[in-house]
Each structure stands twice: as structure tokens, then as C-alpha cells.
Enzyme design. Structure first.
Site, PDB file in Angstrom:
ATOM      1  N   HIS A   1      41.647  69.651  64.903  1.00  0.00           N
ATOM      2  CA  HIS A   1      40.835  68.885  63.951  1.00  0.00           C
ATOM      3  C   HIS A   1      40.508  67.466  64.383  1.00  0.00           C
ATOM      4  O   HIS A   1      39.798  66.759  63.658  1.00  0.00           O
ATOM      5  CB  HIS A   1      41.532  68.811  62.586  1.00  0.00           C
ATOM      6  CG  HIS A   1      41.384  70.061  61.768  1.00  0.00           C
ATOM      7  ND1 HIS A   1      40.307  70.274  60.933  1.00  0.00           N
ATOM      8  CD2 HIS A   1      42.166  71.155  61.671  1.00  0.00           C
ATOM      9  CE1 HIS A   1      40.445  71.459  60.355  1.00  0.00           C
ATOM     10  NE2 HIS A   1      41.562  72.007  60.790  1.00  0.00           N
TER      11      HIS A   1
ATOM     12  N   LYS B   1      34.439  58.526  52.033  1.00  0.00           N
ATOM     13  CA  LYS B   1      35.329  59.251  52.932  1.00  0.00           C
ATOM     14  C   LYS B   1      36.573  58.391  53.095  1.00  0.00           C
ATOM     15  O   LYS B   1      36.588  57.251  52.620  1.00  0.00           O
ATOM     16  CB  LYS B   1      34.662  59.487  54.305  1.00  0.00           C
ATOM     17  CG  LYS B   1      34.026  58.222  54.907  1.00  0.00           C
ATOM     18  CD  LYS B   1      33.278  58.489  56.207  1.00  0.00           C
ATOM     19  CE  LYS B   1      31.917  59.111  56.033  1.00  0.00           C
ATOM     20  NZ  LYS B   1      31.817  60.527  56.369  1.00  0.00           N
ATOM     21  N   ARG B   2      37.622  58.912  53.774  1.00  0.00           N
ATOM     22  CA  ARG B   2      38.797  58.081  54.003  1.00  0.00           C
ATOM     23  C   ARG B   2      38.394  56.807  54.761  1.00  0.00           C
ATOM     24  O   ARG B   2      37.480  56.828  55.590  1.00  0.00           O
ATOM     25  CB  ARG B   2      39.862  58.863  54.786  1.00  0.00           C
ATOM     26  CG  ARG B   2      40.603  59.902  53.926  1.00  0.00           C
ATOM     27  CD  ARG B   2      41.429  59.267  52.818  1.00  0.00           C
ATOM     28  NE  ARG B   2      42.585  58.570  53.344  1.00  0.00           N
ATOM     29  CZ  ARG B   2      43.837  59.019  53.309  1.00  0.00           C
ATOM     30  NH1 ARG B   2      44.108  60.193  52.745  1.00  0.00           N
ATOM     31  NH2 ARG B   2      44.826  58.309  53.798  1.00  0.00           N
TER      32      ARG B   2
ATOM     33  N   LYS C   1      35.420  55.587  61.279  1.00  0.00           N
ATOM     34  CA  LYS C   1      34.331  55.962  60.365  1.00  0.00           C
ATOM     35  C   LYS C   1      33.375  54.794  60.102  1.00  0.00           C
ATOM     36  O   LYS C   1      32.328  54.954  59.482  1.00  0.00           O
ATOM     37  CB  LYS C   1      34.910  56.507  59.055  1.00  0.00           C
ATOM     38  CG  LYS C   1      35.672  57.830  59.251  1.00  0.00           C
ATOM     39  CD  LYS C   1      36.318  58.312  57.959  1.00  0.00           C
ATOM     40  CE  LYS C   1      37.187  59.547  58.163  1.00  0.00           C
ATOM     41  NZ  LYS C   1      36.392  60.796  58.277  1.00  0.00           N
TER      42      LYS C   1
ATOM     43  N   THR D   1      32.579  67.127  56.753  1.00  0.00           N
ATOM     44  CA  THR D   1      32.068  68.148  55.833  1.00  0.00           C
ATOM     45  C   THR D   1      31.349  67.500  54.657  1.00  0.00           C
ATOM     46  O   THR D   1      30.497  68.127  54.028  1.00  0.00           O
ATOM     47  CB  THR D   1      33.212  69.043  55.313  1.00  0.00           C
ATOM     48  OG1 THR D   1      34.319  68.220  54.956  1.00  0.00           O
ATOM     49  CG2 THR D   1      33.633  70.053  56.359  1.00  0.00           C
TER      50      THR D   1
ATOM     51  N   LYS E   1      27.791  68.470  52.350  1.00  0.00           N
ATOM     52  CA  LYS E   1      27.685  68.464  50.885  1.00  0.00           C
ATOM     53  C   LYS E   1      26.475  67.634  50.441  1.00  0.00           C
ATOM     54  O   LYS E   1      25.731  68.033  49.544  1.00  0.00           O
ATOM     55  CB  LYS E   1      28.982  67.915  50.261  1.00  0.00           C
ATOM     56  CG  LYS E   1      30.161  68.845  50.453  1.00  0.00           C
ATOM     57  CD  LYS E   1      31.514  68.148  50.306  1.00  0.00           C
ATOM     58  CE  LYS E   1      32.615  69.033  50.890  1.00  0.00           C
ATOM     59  NZ  LYS E   1      33.918  68.362  50.997  1.00  0.00           N
TER      60      LYS E   1
END
Length: 861
Positions: free
Chosen positions: A378, A569-570, A575, A677, A681
Site C-alpha cells: 500500500h 484526506k489524512r 499529500k 480512493t 469518490k
């Protein structure tokens, strides 16, 4: 009390959410009143909204049990190959509405609750999220369970029933504060404890080698108590099981040998054993080598493998073979998927069972083990890779360490035979990392012990093969695969966006819910003016609804006609929430520089949790809230720009914000986000994407056409090239005046006047040791954002691009992903056979001795 229906709610009424029969509604009302009375022991005078939620939950659950029992009975009789999905995380969210949708009961329940004078949405909002996950990895497991049930696979999710899930995030004075998530406080109507299947798990002790082989003795025992949660497929009467283990001390705990005098203390010490399932570790993409975490990892693995072997031996298949050859058929009956390396100890544990207990020869045991396991990687971030100190493993699991050493020895012998005198290759490929503290590389263990290894998007699987595990891919190239992630369209479209789901069904029928590739049929409506208007109207209704929610919950007023620019998101440096923050400051400075210049109004919404020990992530949250404070209170800005930090982002909040989003931020440095993911969405729910060529964004651009996404910034090759050359942030700071201004404002305390040096760690990182190269992509990002604003002004062209995106999102259903796992890894066939519902007799041909089957002690769920 009920109110007139909006257009969106009227659209809900048609068939996609189930038929409303008069008998159906009457039966549901009867069930509701019965549970209120007999289960909750309340009448309508003293019942609280929570009582009403539980009454409804129990009523809906009643409709699951017949299908659940019948599904498990069917598996027992047909004895198909079982798929076991092992994960330390299942981020399930709420269960009520998903169950109603998958059972086709939503409309009947809506009507029944309406007739009882209650508001179903209010009841749904009382349910606690099952927050047994951190982010993508845990939510993927939940989507996979939904798809496996919908595809009729005999599948089981196995994990831990954490008493406390992911912490609740409060923002106090702009900082994240954590609160315990006591999600079981009011009870969980969806789970059923199964004390009759309680199993022992051993820790510590020592190993004795004798004539009959190795014996692991003098261990401490913890009991694993299973709790089963039903997992309904969509409209196919299949109900699979998620089995989560809870730790219990044996009744003689601390009372056998020592501690004989202190009975009270011995009973209090039971907590030590039961702490194993107390709390979810809140790290996303980060390894923390704590003993309690290693205990959790072994606990779930040991209990699960005993259960798998019990079920295998009880099956027709297992029981007809002779004892000597019984396990030859094991890989034909059992597939085990390891969700990252967290359950990697399953490999040495299965070897221990085969060799020490079942007395199989090593080579046979190893062959069966390899054929049984498959491993999903992952992440490629080095700090996330699990590397357990050998001393810790030796103390906790002495026999497993010996087995790991033996696996490694045989592995290295093979490598040495193929590559003589290549000592460096042996060092790189060893399971044991020497130098300083000896550690076990769990990813290497998973690769060697599995017959298939997969990444979760094309670009990620390529990186896994050509960089991270290059040596292993050279050894066994056929082992490495790609399985691009997906999301379940039941939760992420039907449940969260009924207006859009119905609009699509009106155009192309409702089969797309089980076959999302049919969305491609929407392409023929891209220029249909009425459809364009309706898609736009659904989005506007969702935005108004979300704006009302924000006002009610957080007392913030936002302008629903502004662009909703969402980054949820986290919180993690890779990110690049910081890059978004720099863009906000840049927009703010442009408004201040020329207040009369036309500006496309934006509401920037950023949300996500930071790991409690991740200092940089926490300071990033404080920076975002501080910038928001300045921007939101500047009269010159007015309602052109608003910044919201969305508190306590979680599954149930994602279901509210995603359908209301115009612009989805997917801006990780190329090569760092394995898949993502959330990106899928947003695409499915009518948002446009601004993003880098990273993770599944690459495939989204491939499906929709790059011109229908806002792609910017360095590609993977550019990042590699910049690494080779050396990234110099100062260069960009000197060259780009708007970037310099923003950084100088952060540095000088413009956003923290009371503590001017509050953000010095952030600016210092960005200028001197930014692994994720924010400045290198800043200019391209800001220019790309200008293109976004320009298109947003042309509502019709914007919506046409939205439709092209929705029409191209079919690939990203988890149904497609699971079909690929089934075909390429597990060797099982999806079945569209619909098990008859509980109220119909089963086919007599299938049903030689129904009563006998029910009474057999061997029939174990």
C-alpha cells in the site's frame, strides 16, 4: 416531524431504493414498535431519538438474519473456495442506511418512519461511525467486503474489534486535540458475539526441541472472542461475515502460579491481557514499532488461522481426505489476502501450525503456505515499511523468530545459487536487516511467502516492481501484479448522492449499480441541455444542503454559489496540504493587491486528521486555521474567499462533503500516493479534479482524457531527474515573487502576530529539507488553479466536463477490482446466483437434509 419533499427527495421515491409495498411498510412499523417495547423497554412517551434509532436498526437487522443464516448454510453445503481478507483495519462508517439500500428496504423504511412521525435522516445521524481504520487502507477493506458480498464470493473479513477506534478530532484555538472514540458506549446493534468460538492465543514462553520436533511452552494465554457483523451484498440475498476478535483474559489469569495471595490485584491485572484489543494505532503511512502493536498483529493472525483451519477441517473437502494428505487441498479451498504487511505474521504462524502441530514436512508446508497467501502493498514511503526488531519478536514469539530465520536461510540459499558471489544482493534481499539493531523486513517476508504481490494503481505497481522490490521482481517477475483500487458505488453514490443516482438511472436504467462500466452510456448526453441543467441542479442542491449542515454544526456561513474547493484526506507532508495553503495565501494577496479585480468566489475546505505524534502535520493544521482566521475576518475579502477547516473528517462526513464538492484536490508529489480512493469518490460524484500524475489520477486521466482533468506539475520522471540534480528550494523562492511573499508572511508572523516564530519549523522545512518538493510544483499549481476559475465561470462547459468525468468513472468500482483479484489471484468465480430469500423454500435438489444440516454440530459459521 416530516416536511414537504424536495425535488431530490421526490427523486428518491423511485425504484432504485426499493419498492414501497403497503404490507412491507406495515410490517416495518410493527417491527419498530415491537423492538421499542421488547428490546428497548420504552414507550413513545419516554423514548429518546437514540431509542428510535436502535428500534429502527434492530428492525432492519431482523431482515438480515434469515439471509445471513441461509448464506452460511449454503456455503457449508456447496463448500466453495473461501476468501479471507486479513486486515488490521476496517473503516466501515455507519451501517444502517447501507443495509437498507443493499436489502432494497430504503423506501419502505422511509415511509414507515414518516408514518410514525419521525425523520429518518435525523435517526441515521445518531449512529456512531465504526471508525476501525485510519484512512485509505481501512476504507478499501470496507469497500472490498461490500463488493465481495455483491459478487457472491464466499468471503470473510477478519480483523480486531477495537474498543476505541480512530480518535475524535476537536479543533481548539486552531490546534488539533484528540478525544477517545468510545464508539461502543451505547452498544452496537449490528454485531453478534460468538463466545462458543472463543480461541486461545499464545505469547512469550520458550521453545523446546525434542525428538517429535519443536514445542512452544510456558506461554501466556489470551483468549480471542469473535464478534460477527453481517455484510450484505446488493440485492442478491447474500450476507457474508466480518469477524472481529476481542481480547479476553482466561479466568485463571494470574491466579495459577504466582500472585496466589493477591486475588484482587490478579483480577485487576486481567486488563493487561485485554488491552490488546483496546485501541487502534492512529498512524497512517507510518511505522511505530511498539510491543502492543506487535501483539495486536499476532493476535488477529493466530485467532484467524485457527478459525480458517477449523472451518477447512469441518468441510466435506477436508473431512474426506486421509490425515496424511488432508492439507494438499488447502490452497484449493482457502485464499488469504494480506492487507499490507500488518498481518504478515500469518506466514510463519501457518508454517508453525503445519510443521509443529500437523507434522508436515517443511517443503510441503512451505509450498502450501505460498499457494495460500497473497500480499497487497500500500505504500512506497520508507518510514511506513514495517521493520520489527528481532529482540522484540524473540521475546514475544520465540518460535516464530526461529521459523523466520529458517525461511530466510532457504531463501538466501536459492538466491546465492542463482547469483553466486553477489553478497550485496544477498544483503538487499535478506529478511533480516543487519547493522545496528537487527530487524525483520516484513515486506520481504510477505513477498517470499506469497504467490502474488500487487500494488494498488498502475504507476504504484510499476514503482514496486522497478524500484522498491526490484531484486525480488527479477527473481520472480510473474509474481508481481497490479490491481487498481476501487470504491463501492452503493455507499459512494446511491447512499451519499441519491439525487445523482436517480438522475443517472432515469437516463441509462439501474443496472449500472452492479456494473458501473455502464456509466459510459452517459457520454451520449454530454450535449443534452436538459441533462446538463439537471446535473447542475443536483450539485447545487447538495451544496446548499452541505452549507446548511456547516451552519448548523459549526456556525459558519458559506456562499453556496461559490466554488467548493475541497481537500480532505489524512494530513501528511506527502499529500501537500501546504501547497494548497500557499495557494490560499496567494489568492488572498491578489485580492488585497487589487480588490476591484473580478475574482471567482471560492470556499476552500480542508479536512483530515494528523497522527497524534506527527508534529509537522499538527502544525500544518494550525497554519491552515490561522490563515483561515485572517482571510475570513478581512472585510476587503468579503465573500470572495473563505477557508474552512473541516473538523473530525471521517466516513460519515465524507458522505456529506463529497457530493457537494466542485473541485477535488489530489496534489501529492508524483510517485508518493500509491493510489488514492477519495479521488475516485469525487469523480463519481460530479467534482472535477486538480491533481498531479500520481496514483490512480493517472488512470482517471487515461479514462476521461487528460483534457478533462486539471493535471499539473512534475511527472514521476521529472521528480527522479530533480532528485538526481538536487532539489534547491531557495531557487524557486528567489524566482517567484508571489511564493516569496507568502513564505515571508508565514515567517514574519503575519498569520500568528502573537507568536511570530510559530511556523518557523514549516518555513525551515519548506526551504531546507522538503522531501516532497512543494516549491517545485507551486507555479504550475497556481497557473492551473487560474484555469479552474476560468472554466468555473462558464457553468455549462464546467458541467459538460463533469458529465464526461462521471461517464468515465466506471473503471473505479471496487466490483471491477474484486473481479480481478478473484480471477488473477484467488482463483474463484464470482457468482450472480441469487440465494432464495428466507421467505421462499430452497430448491429441493440442493436440500437433501435441511434439518440434519442445521443440527450437525459441525455447521459452524
Amino acid at each position: 416531524m416530516a416536511r414537504p419533499l424536495t425535488d431530490q427527495e421526490k427523486r428518491k421515491q423511485i425504484s432504485i431504493r426499493g419498492i414501497v409495498g403497503v404490507e412491507n411498510v406495515a410490517e416495518l412499523k410493527k417491527g419498530f414498535n415491537r423492538h421499542l417495547h421488547f428490546t428497548l423497554v420504552k414507550d413513545r412517551n419516554v423514548a429518546t431519538p437514540r431509542d428510535y434509532y436502535f428500534a429502527l436498526a434492530h428492525t432492519v437487522r431482523d431482515h438480515l438474519v434469515g439471509r445471513w443464516i441461509r448464506t452460511q448454510q449454503y456455503y457449508y453445503e456447496k463448500d466453495p473456495k473461501r476468501v479471507y481478507y486479513l486486515s488490521l483495519e476496517f473503516y466501515m462508517g455507519r451501517t444502517l442506511q447501507n443495509t437498507m439500500i443493499n436489502l432494497g428496504l430504503q423506501n419502505a423504511c422511509d415511509e414507515a418512519i414518516y408514518q410514525l412521525g419521525l425523520d429518518i435522516e435525523e435517526l441515521e445521524d445518531i449512529e456512531e461511525d465504526a471508525g476501525l481504520g485510519n484512512g485509505g487502507l481501512g476504507r478499501l477493506a470496507a469497500c472490498f467486503l461490500d463488493s465481495m458480498a455483491t459478487l457472491g464470493l464466499a468471503a470473510y473479513g477478519y480483523g480486531i474489534r477495537y474498543e476505541y477506534g480512530i480518535f475524535n478530532q476537536k479543533i481548539r484555538d486552531g490546534w488539533q486535540v484528540e478525544e477517545a472514540d468510545d464508539w461502543l458506549r451505547h452498544g452496537n446493534p449490528w454485531e453478534k458475539s460468538r463466545p462458543e468460538y472463543m480461541l486461545p492465543v499464545h505469547f512469550y514462553g520458550r521453545v523446546e526441541h525434542g525428538k517429535s520436533g519443536a514445542k512452544w511452552i510456558d506461554t501466556q494465554v489470551v483468549l480471542a472472542l469473535p464478534y460477527d457483523t453481517p455484510v450484505p451484498g446488493y440485492m442478491n440475498n447474500t450476507v457474508n461475515t466480518m469477524r472481529l476478535w476481542s481480547a479476553r483474559a482466561p479466568n485463571d489469569f494470574n491466579l495459577r502460579d504466582f500472585n496466589v495471595g493477591d486475588y484482587i490485584q490478579a483480577v485487576l491485572d486481567r486488563n493487561l491481557a485485554e488491552n490488546i484489543s483496546r485501541v487502534l494505532y492512529p498512524n497512517d503511512n507510518f511505522f511505530e514499532g511498539k510491543e502492543l502493536r506487535l501483539k495486536q498483529e499476532y493476535f488477529v493472525v493466530a485467532a484467524t488461522l485457527q478459525d480458517i483451519i477449523r472451518r477447512f477441517k469441518a468441510s466435506k473437502f477436508g473431512s474426506t481426505e486421509s490425515v496424511r494428505t488432508i492439507f494438499d487441498s488447502f490452497p484449493d479451498q482457502v485464499a488469504i489476502q494480506l492487507n499490507d504487511t500488518h498481518p504478515a505474521l500469518a506466514i510463519p504462524e501457518l508454517m508453525r501450525i503445519f510443521v509443529d502441530i500437523e507434522k508436515l514436512p517443511w517443503t510441503k508446508a512451505w509450498d502450501i503456505t505460498k499457494q495460500t497467501f497473497a500480499y497487497t502493498n500500500h505504500t512506497v514511503l520508507p518510514e511506513a515499511l514495517e521493520r520489527w526488531p528481532t529482540d522484540l519478536v524473540e521475546k514475544l514469539l520465540p518460535r516464530h523468530l526461529q521459523i523466520i530465520y529458517e525461511i530466510n536461510q532457504r531463501h538466501l540459499d536459492k538466491v546465492a545459487a542463482l547469483f553466486p558471489n553477489d553478497m550485496d544482493r544477498l544483503r538487499r534481499m535478506s529478511l533480516i536487516e543487519e547493522g545496528g539493531m537487527k530487524r525483520i523486513n516484513m515486506a520481504h517476508l510477505c513477498i517470499i511467502g506469497s504467490h502474488a504481490v500487487n500494488g494498488v494503481a498502475k504507476i504504484h505497481s510499476d514503482i514496486v516492481k522497478t524500484q522498491v522490490f526490484k531484486d525480488f521482481a527479477e527473481l520472480e517477475p510473474e509474481k508481481f501484479q497490479n490491481k487498481t483500487n476501487g470504491i463501492t458505488p452503493r455507499r459512494w453514490l446511491l447512499l451519499c448522492n441519491p439525487g445523482l443516482a436517480e438522475l443517472i438511472a432515469e437516463k441509462i436504467g439501474e443496472d449500472y449499480v452492479k456494473d458501473l462500466s455502464q456509466l459510459i452510456k452517459l457520454h451520449k448526453f454530454v450535449n443534452d441541455d436538459i441533462f446538463i441543467r439537471e446535473v447542475s441542479k443536483v450539485k447545487q442542491e447538495n451544496k446548499v444542503k452541505f452549507a446548511q449542515y456547516l451552519e448548523k454544526e459549526y456556525k459558519v456561513k458559506i456562499n453556496p454559489s461559490s466554488m467548493f474547493d475541497v481537500h480532505v484526506k489524512r494530513i501528511h507532508e506527502y499529500k501537500r496540504q501546504l501547497m494548497n495553503c500557499l495557494h490560499i495565501i496567494t489568492m488572498y494577496n491578489r485580492i488585497k493587491r487589487d480588490p476591484s479585480k473580478p475574482f471567482v468566489p471560492r470556499t476552500v475546505i480542508i479536512g483530515g486528521k494528523a497522527a497524534p505524534g506527527y508534529h509537522m502535520a499538527k502544525i500544518i493544521i494550525k497554519l491552515i486555521t490561522s490563515v483561515g482566521h485572517v482571510v475570513n475576518n478581512d472585510p476587503m475579502v468579503g465573500n470572495k474567499l473563505k477557508v474552512i477547516f473541516l473538523e473530525n473528517y471521517r466516513v460519515s462526513l465524507a458522505e456529506k462533503v463529497i457530493p457537494a464538492t466542485d473541485l477535488s484536490e489530489q496534489i501529492s508529489t508524483a510517485g508518493t500516493e500509491a493510489s488514492g480512493t477519495g479521488n475516485m469518490k469525487f469523480m463519481l460524484n460530479g467534482a472535477l479534479t486538480i491533481g498531479t500524475m500520481d496514483g490512480a489520477n493517472v488512470e482517471m486521466a487515461e479514462e476521461a482524457g487528460e483534457e478533462n482533468l486539471f493535471i499539473f506539475g512534475m511527472r514521476l520522471q521529472d521528480v527522479v531527474e530533480l532528485d538526481r540534480k538536487g532539489y534547491n528550494a531557495q531557487e524557486y523562492y528567489d524566482k517567484l515573487p508571489e511564493l516569496k511573499q507568502a513564505i515571508d508572511q508565514i515567517k514574519s508572523g503575519f498569520f500568528s502576530p502573537k507568536q511570530p516564530d510559530l511556523f518557523k519549523d514549516v518555513t525551515n522545512m519548506l526551504l531546507h529539507h522538503d522531501r516532497f518538493k512543494v516549491f517545485a510544483d507551486y507555479e504550475a499549481y497556481v497557473k492551473c488553479q487560474e484555469k479552474v476559475s476560468q472554466l468555473y465561470m462558464n457553468a455549462k462547459e464546467w458541467t459538460k466536463m463533469v458529465i464526461r468525468n462521471i461517464a468515465a468513472s466506471g473503471k473505479f468500482s471496487s466490483d471491477r477490482t474484486i473481479k480481478e483479484y478473484a480471477r488473477d489471484i484467488w482463483n474463484v468465480e464470482p457468482s450472480d446466483l441469487k440465494i432464495p430469500p428466507p421467505n421462499e423454500p430452497r430448491d429441493v435438489a440442493d436440500d437433501k437434509t435441511p434439518n440434519d444440516a442445521m443440527e450437525k454440530p459441525k455447521l459452524k459459521l
